[in-house]
Design an enzyme around this catalytic site. Structure first.
Site, PDB file in Angstrom:
ATOM      1  N   ASN A  10       0.894  -1.192  -0.011  1.00 21.28           N
ATOM      2  CA  ASN A  10       0.062   0.019   0.078  1.00 21.28           C
ATOM      3  C   ASN A  10       1.018   1.218   0.107  1.00 21.28           C
ATOM      4  O   ASN A  10       1.626   1.642   0.923  1.00 21.28           O
ATOM      5  CB  ASN A  10      -0.837  -0.267   1.256  1.00 21.28           C
ATOM      6  N   LYS A  17       3.137   1.015   3.204  1.00 24.86           N
ATOM      7  CA  LYS A  17       2.669  -0.028   4.231  1.00 24.86           C
ATOM      8  C   LYS A  17       3.083  -1.226   3.495  1.00 24.86           C
ATOM      9  O   LYS A  17       2.508  -1.454   2.375  1.00 24.86           O
ATOM     10  CB  LYS A  17       1.449  -0.055   4.545  1.00 24.86           C
ATOM     11  N   ARG A  90      -2.527  -2.134  -3.186  1.00 23.05           N
ATOM     12  CA  ARG A  90      -4.001  -1.529  -2.927  1.00 23.05           C
ATOM     13  C   ARG A  90      -3.712  -0.132  -3.741  1.00 23.05           C
ATOM     14  O   ARG A  90      -3.042   0.617  -3.585  1.00 23.05           O
ATOM     15  CB  ARG A  90      -4.094  -1.095  -1.378  1.00 23.05           C
ATOM     16  N   ASP A 147      -9.880   0.268  -4.361  1.00 26.46           N
ATOM     17  CA  ASP A 147     -10.796   0.607  -3.148  1.00 26.46           C
ATOM     18  C   ASP A 147     -12.540   0.838  -3.928  1.00 26.46           C
ATOM     19  O   ASP A 147     -13.285   0.722  -3.163  1.00 26.46           O
ATOM     20  CB  ASP A 147     -10.500   1.801  -2.721  1.00 26.46           C
ATOM     21  N   GLY A 209     -12.751   5.115  11.020  1.00 24.63           N
ATOM     22  CA  GLY A 209     -11.585   5.227  11.119  1.00 24.63           C
ATOM     23  C   GLY A 209     -11.161   6.862  11.266  1.00 24.63           C
ATOM     24  O   GLY A 209     -11.991   7.572  11.202  1.00 24.63           O
ATOM     25  N   ALA A 282      -9.948  10.086  17.732  1.00 19.42           N
ATOM     26  CA  ALA A 282     -11.165   9.786  18.579  1.00 19.42           C
ATOM     27  C   ALA A 282     -10.880   9.222  19.953  1.00 19.42           C
ATOM     28  O   ALA A 282     -11.801   9.855  20.996  1.00 19.42           O
ATOM     29  CB  ALA A 282     -11.873   8.694  17.926  1.00 19.42           C
ATOM     30  N   GLU A 332     -13.961  -0.835  15.442  1.00 18.95           N
ATOM     31  CA  GLU A 332     -13.838  -1.941  16.046  1.00 18.95           C
ATOM     32  C   GLU A 332     -13.453  -1.770  17.658  1.00 18.95           C
ATOM     33  O   GLU A 332     -13.605  -2.894  18.210  1.00 18.95           O
ATOM     34  CB  GLU A 332     -12.480  -2.674  15.535  1.00 18.95           C
ATOM     35  N   GLU A 385      -8.184  -5.955   5.104  1.00 21.15           N
ATOM     36  CA  GLU A 385      -8.021  -5.586   3.810  1.00 21.15           C
ATOM     37  C   GLU A 385      -7.182  -6.345   2.887  1.00 21.15           C
ATOM     38  O   GLU A 385      -7.109  -6.687   1.888  1.00 21.15           O
ATOM     39  CB  GLU A 385      -8.133  -4.230   3.510  1.00 21.15           C
TER      40      GLU A 385
END
Length: 397
Positions: A10, A17, A90, A147, A209, A282, A332, A385
């Site tokens: 990615n 990544k 990706r 995606d 996310g 968050a 999650e 993913e």
């Protein structure tokens, strides 16, 4: 095929990544991240057999190429090379051109680069990663997983904007949607959890996310999603505004803001960060709420209310309804956010399973609420993913 590994890449504008995934089990045998590319402190770290290693990436440029070159040596050193059968990339935006995973060649890479206008931060970086990997692993077949591909089943009524038709025919302006690989994966896992065929199950998938989107999935197919032409629309996010009256853009331009300032504000200074005036994370929002921070409390309320609104509206897109799926880093793990979203859906009759909600965190799946009114459940499914990218790459071998 027990040792059928796929190197999943990615490639971001300043990061890379990567993971070596067992395409049968989904296990990440090796995982890592290269970051700060283009800067003096560019580095690359990885985890293998529980041990973490980090190295500096030297040189002034070509850091993607250097990092992928180091991957060649690393996989050989760890004895993984013989079991890697493919490389899966990706890619964020496939436009209308790519409706499924494709094997990469020069024509495919060029088409991905042509779509740069639709994803200027992501597609050029994805193409850089592809070219570097093709050079580093010339003997391995390579595949692009998009995606946007999962959302290509949306009907015209869902993807068509209420704008002049030539804006679509001339410029391709329409709803594309993102997070498709995640929505695809969790909907299949949710169907398994309920012991239902995916072709006979329908869900509203909520990926929360730093980026966030909702997807209506009817009998296994995406029929609507909250992100649109770009990943800026839909839900409020970490730093992105989500849905906004476009007239505000004209208003700010008239007030003397530059185009760059407007879009930097909407992309990088809005969402949790903008409303709270504090943080885009968050977890930081929840901590500040506990201390009575008004901005954080408002950000929490706006976010959870908007998610609930989207969930309720997407019932109109489905023929039947089996449940809500929470996934992504926030979906999650954040019990308070899930609880507040379900509270805002009180007319749908969801009753929280407090123990189930407590338990469904930190990688654990589970049912967190039920609705006798709708004969439906709310559940948590950790996304994977990379596993989807590995599976879809192997399927095309």
């Amino acid at each position: 095929m027990s040792n059928s590994f796929v190197l999943v890449i990615n490639s971001g504008s300043s990061s890379l990544k990567f993971a070596v995934i067992n395409s049968v089990t989904g296990e990440a045998v090796l995982s890592g991240l290269g970051e700060c590319f283009g800067l003096e402190d560019a580095r690359m770290g990885w985890k293998y057999s529980g041990e973490k290693t980090e190295i500096a990436i030297e040189g002034e440029d070509n850091h993607h190429k250097i990092a992928i070159g180091k991957l060649v040596g690393l996989t050989e050193e760890l004895g993984l090379t013989k079991d890697i059968v493919a490389v899966g990339h990706r890619i964020v935006h496939g436009g209308e051109k790519f409706t499924s995973t494709v094997r990469i060649n020069e024509e495919v890479t060029a088409e991905i680069e042509k779509l740069a206008d639709l994803a200027p931060l992501h597609n050029p970086a994805g193409a850089i990663g592809i070219r570097a990997a093709m050079e580093a692993f010339p003997a391995l077949p390579q595949f692009a997983v998009f995606d946007t591909a999962f959302h290509q089943t949306m009907p015209k009524r869902a993807f068509t904007g209420a704008i002049a038709n030539e804006l679509y025919t001339d410029f391709g302006i329409r709803r594309y949607g993102f997070h498709g690989t995640s929505h695809y994966f969790v909907s299949r896992e949710a169907a398994k959890m309920l012991n239902k065929p995916i072709e006979e199950s329908s869900f509203i998938s909520v990926h929360l996310g730093n980026g966030a989107s909702v997807c209506a999935i009817n009998n296994g197919e995406s029929v609507d999603t909250s992100m649109g032409f770009t990943p800026l629309s839909g839900l409020m996010m970490g730093t992105r505004c989500g849905d906004l009256d476009p007239g505000i853009i004209e208003y700010l331009l008239k007030k003397g803001w530059s185009q760059e300032k407007v879009f930097n504000s909407l992309n990088k200074a809005s969402g949790f960060l903008g409303v709270s005036g504090l943080t885009s994370d968050a977890r930081g929002i929840l901590e500040a709420m506990e201390q009575g921070h008004e901005g954080a409390t408002l950000a929490f309320q706006v976010f959870t209310y908007r998610v609930a609104k989207y969930i309720a509206s997407y019932l109109a897109a489905l023929d039947s309804f089996d449940g809500i799926i929470f996934t992504g880093g926030i979906g999650e793990n954040s019990l308070p956010i899930r609880r507040e979203i379900l509270k805002n859906l009180k007319l749908l009759g969801f009753v929280e399973d407090e123990k189930g909600n407590e338990d469904a965190r930190f990688g654990n799946a589970g049912v967190i609420a039920t609705s006798a009114l709708l004969n439906a459940v709310a559940m948590v499914i950790p996304t994977n993913e990379e596993f989807v990218i590995a599976q879809q790459s192997v399927e095309l071998l």
